[in-house]
Design a protein around this motif. Structure first.
Motif, PDB file in Angstrom:
ATOM      1  N   GLY A  29       0.782  -1.224   0.000  1.00 16.25           N
ATOM      2  CA  GLY A  29       0.000   0.000   0.000  1.00 16.25           C
ATOM      3  C   GLY A  29       0.814   1.272   0.000  1.00 16.25           C
ATOM      4  N   LEU A  30       2.161   1.169   0.120  1.00 20.20           N
ATOM      5  CA  LEU A  30       2.994   2.368   0.162  1.00 20.20           C
ATOM      6  C   LEU A  30       3.357   2.832  -1.247  1.00 20.20           C
ATOM      7  CD1 LEU A  30       5.548   1.522   3.020  1.00 20.20           C
ATOM      8  CD2 LEU A  30       3.367   2.742   3.192  1.00 20.20           C
ATOM      9  N   TRP A  31       3.411   4.152  -1.411  1.00 22.05           N
ATOM     10  CA  TRP A  31       3.955   4.742  -2.629  1.00 22.05           C
ATOM     11  C   TRP A  31       5.445   4.963  -2.409  1.00 22.05           C
ATOM     12  CZ3 TRP A  31       1.767   6.372  -7.354  1.00 22.05           C
ATOM     13  CH2 TRP A  31       0.403   6.088  -7.494  1.00 22.05           C
ATOM     14  N   ILE A  32       6.263   4.313  -3.239  1.00 20.81           N
ATOM     15  CA  ILE A  32       7.715   4.325  -3.040  1.00 20.81           C
ATOM     16  C   ILE A  32       8.409   4.808  -4.311  1.00 20.81           C
ATOM     17  CG2 ILE A  32       9.747   2.929  -2.492  1.00 20.81           C
ATOM     18  CD1 ILE A  32       7.953   0.989  -1.025  1.00 20.81           C
ATOM     19  N   LEU A  33       9.394   5.673  -4.123  1.00 21.59           N
ATOM     20  CA  LEU A  33      10.306   6.063  -5.199  1.00 21.59           C
ATOM     21  C   LEU A  33      11.638   5.386  -4.928  1.00 21.59           C
ATOM     22  CD1 LEU A  33      11.145   7.804  -7.669  1.00 21.59           C
ATOM     23  CD2 LEU A  33      11.780   9.610  -6.042  1.00 21.59           C
ATOM     24  N   ASP A  34      12.100   4.560  -5.877  1.00  9.52           N
ATOM     25  CA  ASP A  34      13.389   3.884  -5.762  1.00  9.52           C
ATOM     26  C   ASP A  34      14.338   4.525  -6.759  1.00  9.52           C
ATOM     27  OD1 ASP A  34      15.359   2.008  -5.035  1.00  9.52           O
ATOM     28  OD2 ASP A  34      14.792   0.704  -6.708  1.00  9.52           O
ATOM     29  N   ALA A  51       3.642  -2.773  -2.924  1.00  9.48           N
ATOM     30  CA  ALA A  51       3.899  -1.339  -2.989  1.00  9.48           C
ATOM     31  C   ALA A  51       3.602  -0.804  -4.381  1.00  9.48           C
ATOM     32  CB  ALA A  51       5.351  -1.043  -2.626  1.00  9.48           C
ATOM     33  N   MET A  52       3.258   0.465  -4.437  1.00  5.25           N
ATOM     34  CA  MET A  52       3.198   1.180  -5.706  1.00  5.25           C
ATOM     35  C   MET A  52       4.562   1.843  -5.863  1.00  5.25           C
ATOM     36  SD  MET A  52       1.860   2.001  -8.469  1.00  5.25           S
ATOM     37  CE  MET A  52       2.446   3.102  -9.737  1.00  5.25           C
ATOM     38  N   CYS A  53       5.469   1.179  -6.588  1.00  8.96           N
ATOM     39  CA  CYS A  53       6.860   1.608  -6.641  1.00  8.96           C
ATOM     40  C   CYS A  53       7.197   2.152  -8.017  1.00  8.96           C
ATOM     41  CB  CYS A  53       7.784   0.444  -6.292  1.00  8.96           C
ATOM     42  SG  CYS A  53       9.509   0.928  -6.132  1.00  8.96           S
ATOM     43  N   ILE A  54       7.809   3.315  -8.035  1.00  7.02           N
ATOM     44  CA  ILE A  54       8.298   3.929  -9.260  1.00  7.02           C
ATOM     45  C   ILE A  54       9.819   3.876  -9.237  1.00  7.02           C
ATOM     46  CG2 ILE A  54       8.437   6.043 -10.634  1.00  7.02           C
ATOM     47  CD1 ILE A  54       5.713   6.815  -9.520  1.00  7.02           C
ATOM     48  N   PRO A  77      11.223  15.201 -10.505  1.00  7.34           N
ATOM     49  CA  PRO A  77      10.027  15.676 -11.221  1.00  7.34           C
ATOM     50  C   PRO A  77       8.709  15.123 -10.659  1.00  7.34           C
ATOM     51  CG  PRO A  77      11.042  13.919 -12.463  1.00  7.34           C
ATOM     52  CD  PRO A  77      11.946  14.169 -11.286  1.00  7.34           C
ATOM     53  N   PHE A  78       8.518  15.291  -9.355  1.00  5.33           N
ATOM     54  CA  PHE A  78       7.259  14.910  -8.721  1.00  5.33           C
ATOM     55  C   PHE A  78       6.821  16.025  -7.790  1.00  5.33           C
ATOM     56  CE2 PHE A  78       9.010  10.715  -9.812  1.00  5.33           C
ATOM     57  CZ  PHE A  78       7.906  10.141 -10.433  1.00  5.33           C
ATOM     58  N   ALA A  79       5.520  16.101  -7.568  1.00  2.00           N
ATOM     59  CA  ALA A  79       4.953  17.136  -6.712  1.00  2.00           C
ATOM     60  C   ALA A  79       5.339  16.908  -5.251  1.00  2.00           C
ATOM     61  CB  ALA A  79       3.434  17.152  -6.858  1.00  2.00           C
ATOM     62  N   ASP A  80       5.188  17.940  -4.446  1.00  4.42           N
ATOM     63  CA  ASP A  80       5.431  17.825  -3.015  1.00  4.42           C
ATOM     64  C   ASP A  80       4.562  16.717  -2.424  1.00  4.42           C
ATOM     65  OD1 ASP A  80       6.912  20.062  -3.548  1.00  4.42           O
ATOM     66  OD2 ASP A  80       5.764  21.422  -2.259  1.00  4.42           O
ATOM     67  N   GLU A  81       5.134  15.995  -1.456  1.00  3.72           N
ATOM     68  CA  GLU A  81       4.418  14.979  -0.678  1.00  3.72           C
ATOM     69  C   GLU A  81       3.752  13.920  -1.557  1.00  3.72           C
ATOM     70  OE1 GLU A  81       1.836  16.935   2.110  1.00  3.72           O
ATOM     71  OE2 GLU A  81       3.470  18.133   2.958  1.00  3.72           O
ATOM     72  N   SER A  82       4.529  13.411  -2.518  1.00  2.99           N
ATOM     73  CA  SER A  82       4.006  12.401  -3.441  1.00  2.99           C
ATOM     74  C   SER A  82       4.204  10.970  -2.946  1.00  2.99           C
ATOM     75  CB  SER A  82       4.692  12.534  -4.813  1.00  2.99           C
ATOM     76  OG  SER A  82       4.355  13.758  -5.439  1.00  2.99           O
ATOM     77  N   PHE A  83       5.163  10.762  -2.019  1.00  2.00           N
ATOM     78  CA  PHE A  83       5.552   9.390  -1.671  1.00  2.00           C
ATOM     79  C   PHE A  83       5.536   9.159  -0.166  1.00  2.00           C
ATOM     80  CE2 PHE A  83       7.565  10.288  -5.762  1.00  2.00           C
ATOM     81  CZ  PHE A  83       7.191   9.168  -6.496  1.00  2.00           C
ATOM     82  N   HIS A 106      13.154  15.111   0.960  1.00  3.90           N
ATOM     83  CA  HIS A 106      12.257  15.658   1.988  1.00  3.90           C
ATOM     84  C   HIS A 106      11.017  16.272   1.344  1.00  3.90           C
ATOM     85  CE1 HIS A 106      10.788  18.534   5.030  1.00  3.90           C
ATOM     86  NE2 HIS A 106      11.275  17.684   5.914  1.00  3.90           N
ATOM     87  N   ARG A 107      11.207  16.969   0.250  1.00  5.56           N
ATOM     88  CA  ARG A 107      10.078  17.644  -0.410  1.00  5.56           C
ATOM     89  C   ARG A 107       9.051  16.655  -0.933  1.00  5.56           C
ATOM     90  NH1 ARG A 107       8.559  18.569  -5.392  1.00  5.56           N
ATOM     91  NH2 ARG A 107      10.483  17.745  -6.337  1.00  5.56           N
ATOM     92  N   VAL A 108       9.512  15.566  -1.559  1.00  6.68           N
ATOM     93  CA  VAL A 108       8.563  14.652  -2.199  1.00  6.68           C
ATOM     94  C   VAL A 108       7.967  13.634  -1.220  1.00  6.68           C
ATOM     95  CG1 VAL A 108       9.688  14.899  -4.439  1.00  6.68           C
ATOM     96  CG2 VAL A 108      10.327  12.981  -2.943  1.00  6.68           C
ATOM     97  N   LEU A 109       8.493  13.581   0.007  1.00  6.10           N
ATOM     98  CA  LEU A 109       7.930  12.670   1.002  1.00  6.10           C
ATOM     99  C   LEU A 109       6.777  13.306   1.753  1.00  6.10           C
ATOM    100  CD1 LEU A 109      11.112  10.994   2.559  1.00  6.10           C
ATOM    101  CD2 LEU A 109       9.194   9.796   1.468  1.00  6.10           C
ATOM    102  N   ARG A 110       5.804  12.480   2.086  1.00  2.44           N
ATOM    103  CA  ARG A 110       4.696  12.936   2.909  1.00  2.44           C
ATOM    104  C   ARG A 110       5.146  13.077   4.354  1.00  2.44           C
ATOM    105  NH1 ARG A 110       1.231   8.544  -0.436  1.00  2.44           N
ATOM    106  NH2 ARG A 110       0.791   9.883  -2.239  1.00  2.44           N
ATOM    107  N   PRO A 111       4.400  13.826   5.180  1.00  2.00           N
ATOM    108  CA  PRO A 111       4.772  13.938   6.599  1.00  2.00           C
ATOM    109  C   PRO A 111       4.900  12.557   7.242  1.00  2.00           C
ATOM    110  CG  PRO A 111       3.087  15.553   6.046  1.00  2.00           C
ATOM    111  CD  PRO A 111       3.251  14.677   4.829  1.00  2.00           C
TER     112      PRO A 111
END
Length: 225
Positions: A29-34, A51-54, A77-83, A106-111
Motif C-alpha cells: 500500500g505504500l507509494w515508493i520512489l526507488d 507497494a506502488m513503486c516507481i 520531477p514529482f509534486a510535493d508529498e508524493s511518496f 524531503h520535499r517529495v515525502l509525505r509527513p
C-alpha cells in the motif's frame, strides 16, 4: 514468502537488499520512489510485495514499470508529498550535492515519510588502514571515480548533519555485513577511550558498527515540524 535471490536485485554490496527489506517491511500500500534503481529489479520486488513503486535512474530501467529517466543532480520531477517512502541505495555518493538531493527527498515525502539510504562506509578499519598507507579511502580513489563514479565521500557524521539539517530524524543505523566479525569489542572500547574520551559523537565514530560495517544503511523519518 518465497525465497529471494537478493544478489539478483541490483549491484549493491551483498546483504544490502536483504537488510533493507527486513527493515522496511511491510510495504503493501505504500507509494515508493526507488532511485537510483539500476535495472529495476529491487523496485520490482517492492511492487511484488504490494507497494506502488516507481523506479528511476539515468538510463531507463528495463526490469520494472512504471519507471522513468531521472538525474539525481536535478530536481525530482514529482509534486510535493508524493511518496510514503524513498529508497536510495548506493546513490548518494554518486551525485554532486548530497544536501540538495536529501532536500528533494524531503520535499517529495509525505509527513512522517521514510527515507532509506545506503552508502559505502569509509570509516571502517579497512578504509582507515588504506588511507594510512595509500592516502585514499576504500571505494573512494581515482579508479572508483573513473570506474563506478564514487565522487562524494560521506562519513557518517556528515550524513547525520545532511539528514538533520534537511528535516530528517535518523531512526536506525545498520550494516550490510561486518568486515571484521571477530573484531574484539575491547579494541573498539580502546579506540573510543584513546581517540574520543569525552565527546559522545566522536565515540560513535569509533563504535563497533562503524569500525566493522562495509556499507551503512540508514532509516530516517521526515520530521513533523
Amino acid at each position: 514468502r518465497p525465497m529471494i535471490d537478493h544478489n539478483s536485485l541490483g549491484i549493491a554490496a551483498p546483504g544490502t537488499y536483504r537488510t533493507v527489506l527486513e527493515t522496511i517491511r511491510p510495504v503493501k500500500g505504500l507509494w515508493i520512489l526507488d532511485v537510483p534503481c539500476g535495472s529495476g529489479e529491487f523496485a520490482k520486488q517492492l511492487a511484488s510485495e504490494g507497494a506502488m513503486c516507481i523506479g528511476a535512474d539515468l538510463v531507463l530501467p528495463t526490469g520494472h514499470r512504471p519507471s522513468l529517466i531521472l538525474d539525481m543532480n536535478r530536481p525530482i520531477p514529482f509534486a510535493d508529498e508524493s511518496f510514503d517512502m524513498v529508497t536510495c541505495l548506493e546513490g548518494i555518493e554518486h551525485i554532486h550535492s548530497a544536501f540538495d538531493l536529501v532536500s528533494e527527498f524531503h520535499r517529495v515525502l509525505r509527513p512522517g515519510g521514510q527515507l532509506v539510504l545506503s552508502t559505502p562506509n569509509m570509516q571502517n578499519l579497512r578504509s582507515r588502514i588504506k588511507f594510512l598507507i595509500r592516502g585514499t579511502f576504500f571505494w573512494f580513489d581515482s579508479r572508483e571515480i573513473m570506474g563506478v563514479g564514487h565522487i562524494h565521500v560521506i562519513p557518517y557524521f556528515l550524513l547525520m548533519h545532511i539528514l538533520g539539517s534537511n528535516g530528517f530524524d535518523i531512526i536506525s543505523l545498520q550494516a550490510n555485513k561486518s568486515i571484521f566479525p571477530r573484531l574484539p569489542e575491547l579494541l573498539c572500547s580502546l579506540m573510543q577511550r584513546v581517540f574520543s574520551p569525552s565527546n559522545s559523537e566522536d565515540r560513535e565514530q569509533n563504535s563497533s558498527l562503524l569500525l566493522n560495517a562495509e556499507v551503512l544503511i540508514v532509516l530516517a523519518l521526515k520530521r513533523d515540524f
